[in-house]
Design a protein around this motif. Structure first.
Motif, PDB file in Angstrom:
ATOM      1  N   GLU A  61     -18.505  18.992 -11.709  1.00  0.00           N
ATOM      2  CA  GLU A  61     -17.601  20.084 -11.354  1.00  0.00           C
ATOM      3  C   GLU A  61     -17.303  20.984 -12.544  1.00  0.00           C
ATOM      4  OE1 GLU A  61     -17.048  16.995 -10.243  1.00  0.00           O
ATOM      5  OE2 GLU A  61     -17.312  17.293  -8.088  1.00  0.00           O
ATOM      6  N   SER A 108     -10.748  16.751 -11.378  1.00  0.00           N
ATOM      7  CA  SER A 108     -11.196  17.624 -10.297  1.00  0.00           C
ATOM      8  C   SER A 108     -10.082  18.559  -9.835  1.00  0.00           C
ATOM      9  CB  SER A 108     -11.703  16.792  -9.111  1.00  0.00           C
ATOM     10  OG  SER A 108     -12.929  16.171  -9.421  1.00  0.00           O
ATOM     11  N   TYR A 161     -16.491  22.018  -2.973  1.00  0.00           N
ATOM     12  CA  TYR A 161     -16.533  20.633  -3.432  1.00  0.00           C
ATOM     13  C   TYR A 161     -17.138  19.664  -2.418  1.00  0.00           C
ATOM     14  CZ  TYR A 161     -14.035  22.017  -7.568  1.00  0.00           C
ATOM     15  OH  TYR A 161     -13.712  22.623  -8.747  1.00  0.00           O
TER      16      TYR A 161
END
Length: 280
Positions: free
Chosen positions: A131, A80, A60
């Motif tokens: 993501e 996330s 990330y």
């Protein structure tokens, strides 16, 4: 066996952790607080530790150190955090279904490469929530692991692809459907959000259907991963549909940059995973 049968058998031996369902339920409630999410996750200290490791890893690349789940939620949001939980589940499931019927090193690299390339291409295509495309890329070929575990001889046949017999064509020939169909079925059983499942279910038909940018991005990422793993068999020019690139506003330079990014970061992430980041 059809795709759903494989998914049901897999779910019987490896189920999605309760924490994932609880976090997903909290996401659907407007009144949920950061404390609610943190309480669900922190009940499992090992999961808390793994999620913090993921948050601070190359996966990330968030700026600054994230030291608590509450801080992670505050800084990066619940979506996330949920995506990180899916990455953790994926790594655990990969271990659970690992066997010698297929080239696991190749499988691992292609999965991680697909996720990273999808994430990079999503930025270039001006897609938000990149993501989720990393997660979709990571999970898109999970069906291969299930077939290798349940029907190893079929998996070996499907792995014998070439320029004349492409992977998805061989899967269709020997199974009647593709590995991505199995992946989508299992993720549906696990109640994974449809926005992650949809591109997995449809990207092999990206040239003939019009759904959304996610489908096209995952198609491109999967083809880049194939070329990366088998440069002696495949090339970008022969494998990637140029019309899809134009539709997304992606140039050949963008493809090369995405492939370079994925190749470099895949090594870093594989090293983190192999070092035991996801051990239970």
């Amino acid at each position: 066996m059809d795709a759903h049968d494989y998914a049901v058998r897999a779910n019987g031996s490896f189920a999605l952790p309760d924490a994932c369902f609880k976090v997903r339920a909290l996401m659907d409630k407007d009144e949920s607080t950061i404390a609610d999410f943190a309480n669900v996750i922190s009940v499992d200290p090992s999961m808390t530790s793994r999620l913090l490791q993921i948050a601070n890893s190359a996966i990330y690349s968030f700026p600054g150190e994230i030291s608590t789940i509450s801080r992670a939620i505050t800084i990066i949001g619940t979506q996330s955090i949920y995506n990180m939980m899916l990455v953790d589940v994926a790594a655990s499931a990969f271990k659970h279904f690992s066997n010698q019927a297929i080239d696991l090193k190749r499988f691992w690299r292609m999965s991680i490469f697909s996720g990273l390339a999808a994430k990079n291409l999503a930025i270039k295509a001006n897609i938000r929530d990149i993501e989720r495309l990393f997660v979709a890329g990571l999970l898109q070929n999970f069906g291969e692991l299930l077939v290798a575990k349940i029907s190893p001889e079929v998996a070996k046949q499907c792995e014998a692809y070439s320029q004349e017999n492409l992977p998805w064509a061989l899967q269709q020939q020997h199974l009647g459907y593709t590995y991505t169909d199995i992946s989508a079925e299992l993720l549906s059983i696990w109640q994974i959000p449809e926005k992650i499942i949809l591109p997995i279910r449809h990207y092999n038909q990206a040239q003939s259907i019009q759904i959304n940018k996610d489908v096209k991005v995952l198609y491109l990422a999967s083809r880049l991963a194939l070329v990366d793993s088998h440069p002696e068999l495949f090339s970008y020019d022969e494998t990637v549909d140029e019309s899809l690139c134009k539709n997304l506003g992606i140039s050949s330079d963008d493809l090369n940059e995405a492939a370079e990014f994925a190749s470099k970061e895949a090594e870093n992430i594989l090293a983190v995973m192999n070092a035991g980041l996801y051990s239970k």
